[in-house]
Design a protein around this motif. Structure first.
Motif, mmCIF file in Angstrom:
data_model
loop_
_atom_site.group_PDB
_atom_site.id
_atom_site.type_symbol
_atom_site.label_atom_id
_atom_site.label_comp_id
_atom_site.label_asym_id
_atom_site.label_seq_id
_atom_site.Cartn_x
_atom_site.Cartn_y
_atom_site.Cartn_z
ATOM 1 N N LEU A 227 0.780 -1.253 0.243
ATOM 2 C CA LEU A 227 -0.043 0.203 0.068
ATOM 3 C C LEU A 227 1.003 1.238 -0.024
ATOM 4 O O LEU A 227 0.708 2.245 -0.823
ATOM 5 N N LEU A 228 1.769 1.253 0.832
ATOM 6 C CA LEU A 228 2.897 2.274 0.862
ATOM 7 C C LEU A 228 3.492 2.728 -0.619
ATOM 8 O O LEU A 228 3.697 3.650 -1.138
ATOM 9 N N GLY A 229 3.939 1.624 -0.971
ATOM 10 C CA GLY A 229 4.437 1.309 -2.526
ATOM 11 C C GLY A 229 3.348 2.036 -3.457
ATOM 12 O O GLY A 229 4.078 3.005 -4.089
ATOM 13 N N VAL A 230 2.280 1.680 -3.321
ATOM 14 C CA VAL A 230 1.452 2.254 -4.458
ATOM 15 C C VAL A 230 1.335 3.849 -4.065
ATOM 16 O O VAL A 230 1.020 4.387 -5.045
ATOM 17 N N ILE A 231 1.193 4.437 -3.018
ATOM 18 C CA ILE A 231 1.180 5.578 -2.682
ATOM 19 C C ILE A 231 2.562 6.583 -3.037
ATOM 20 O O ILE A 231 2.235 7.567 -3.819
ATOM 21 N N GLY B 218 9.390 -0.678 -6.411
ATOM 22 C CA GLY B 218 10.069 -1.773 -5.691
ATOM 23 C C GLY B 218 9.538 -2.303 -4.262
ATOM 24 O O GLY B 218 9.607 -3.593 -4.092
ATOM 25 N N ILE B 219 8.752 -1.409 -3.366
ATOM 26 C CA ILE B 219 8.245 -1.698 -2.317
ATOM 27 C C ILE B 219 7.018 -2.828 -2.623
ATOM 28 O O ILE B 219 6.679 -3.580 -1.801
ATOM 29 N N VAL B 220 6.403 -2.465 -3.686
ATOM 30 C CA VAL B 220 5.287 -3.052 -4.064
ATOM 31 C C VAL B 220 5.346 -4.471 -4.293
ATOM 32 O O VAL B 220 4.946 -5.547 -3.947
ATOM 33 N N ILE B 221 6.773 -4.707 -5.091
ATOM 34 C CA ILE B 221 6.933 -6.123 -5.487
ATOM 35 C C ILE B 221 7.703 -6.595 -4.316
ATOM 36 O O ILE B 221 7.201 -7.946 -3.934
ATOM 37 N N GLY B 222 8.561 -6.012 -3.464
ATOM 38 C CA GLY B 222 9.095 -6.628 -2.391
ATOM 39 C C GLY B 222 7.987 -6.884 -1.227
ATOM 40 O O GLY B 222 8.275 -8.014 -0.638
ATOM 41 N N ALA C 101 12.489 8.520 -9.829
ATOM 42 C CA ALA C 101 12.907 7.824 -8.361
ATOM 43 C C ALA C 101 11.722 7.335 -7.562
ATOM 44 O O ALA C 101 11.782 6.319 -6.807
ATOM 45 N N GLU C 102 10.764 8.249 -7.224
ATOM 46 C CA GLU C 102 9.567 8.056 -6.311
ATOM 47 C C GLU C 102 8.788 6.766 -7.075
ATOM 48 O O GLU C 102 8.324 5.767 -6.667
ATOM 49 N N ILE C 103 8.558 6.777 -8.406
ATOM 50 C CA ILE C 103 8.049 5.581 -8.989
ATOM 51 C C ILE C 103 8.698 4.407 -8.967
ATOM 52 O O ILE C 103 8.148 3.249 -8.543
ATOM 53 N N LEU C 104 10.035 4.094 -9.419
ATOM 54 C CA LEU C 104 10.778 2.900 -9.061
ATOM 55 C C LEU C 104 11.005 2.576 -7.673
ATOM 56 O O LEU C 104 10.709 1.550 -7.576
#
Length: 311
Positions: free
Chosen positions: A161-165, A216-220, A209-212
């Protein structure tokens, strides 16, 4: 720990007190005429600035740029008909608080930008120090409760969820590019801000950088939540996994864009540009939320930091 927390609260309260007191200082209550004069622009006589800058006498909302231009055009035509045309520069008439270098030169709600630059620099450095020390203290607190209470570790499942944000926020750097450019500190801000590169360049690379980092957080995070126990999270930079690496990168990125948030506080820069002024208390609340975000990102990326330090 209690002593450290008390000291940090005292520092933050001191910053808030200085800013609040500055808002009532006689020097900070300069008029629009004095600001225009200080930048070498004369304000036209009998010009109803407040009626143009605001959509109504009691609305308190700034008009959009197109509406402002329309009102200015009508006012100029009226003055031509009255035989009172003026040759005042247009940029002085378009100085809207919190928008552009001219608008951010007007007194901000915090009044910090009305203080001498050395004092501004001290306040800004104190804010950075308070954010850094508070983040370290909060991260230590998270370490303690994570070891004591196993249920706290379940928050790891919210990483996607944080990664999506973060990913969505990175996209807005391109869809709302001009809005982000508005909060980028102008050169010479606080007496020491002279970072190379244009505001557009910094808005774009931080957006990428925010998108990448968000992806990365979404995948991890998804791998950590749904992958079988015998599986391994994909690695990119360190053995801690892509989720931890992305969180570590986003922590450094968030620290890098913090000057923009501080600029909003000190100079009243607006995001969005047609939004209301943020009071000093609002910036204090956002600072606390940023400390929480720093602490969480450090917890998420701690494995990557440990791996880099031990290599």
């Amino acid at each position: 720990m209690r002593t450290i927390a008390t000291s940090l609260l005292a520092v933050m309260w001191m910053i808030f007190t200085v800013s609040y007191a500055a808002s009532f200082s006689p020097a900070s209550k300069c008029s629009t005429r004095s600001i225009a004069t200080s930048i070498g622009v004369a304000r036209p006589p009998n010009f109803a600035t407040s009626s143009i800058l605001r959509s109504g006498p009691k609305s308190g909302r700034i008009t959009s740029n197109s509406s402002l231009l329309l009102l200015l055009s009508r006012d100029v035509n009226r003055k031509k008909n009255d035989g009172r045309t003026t040759s005042a520069p247009t940029n002085a008439l378009l100085a809207v608080p919190g928008i552009g270098p001219e608008g951010c030169s007007l007194p901000s709600p915090s009044r910090v930008n009305t203080l001498p630059e050395p004092i501004q620099a001290i306040i800004v450095l104190a804010i950075f120090a308070a954010l850094g020390l508070s983040s370290v203290a909060f991260s230590s607190f998270l370490d303690d409760i994570t070891l004591k209470y196993e249920w706290v570790q379940s928050w790891r499942y919210t990483w996607p969820l944080l990664g999506v944000i973060y990913t969505a926020a990175g996209v807005t750097h391109f869809t709302l590019e001009s809005e982000y450019i508005n909060i980028y500190p102008q050169k010479g801000a606080w007496g020491f801000w002279y970072l190379p590169g244009s505001p557009k360049f910094h808005v774009q690379w931080t957006g990428i950088a925010e998108i990448l980092g968000g992806l990365g957080i979404v995948i991890g995070g998804a791998s950590d939540a749904f992958m079988p126990v015998w599986g391994e999270c994909p690695n990119v930079l360190t053995s801690a996994g892509i989720g931890s690496d992305a969180a570590a990168g986003l922590l450094l990125l968030t620290a890098a864009v913090t000057p923009a948030n501080v600029y909003m506080y000190t100079h009243g820069a607006k995001l969005p540009m047609d939004g209301p002024d943020v009071p000093v208390v609002g910036h204090l609340i956002r600072g606390i939320m940023q400390v929480v975000l720093f602490g969480l990102l450090y917890q998420m990326g701690q494995g990557s930091f440990d791996a880099l330090l031990s290599s």
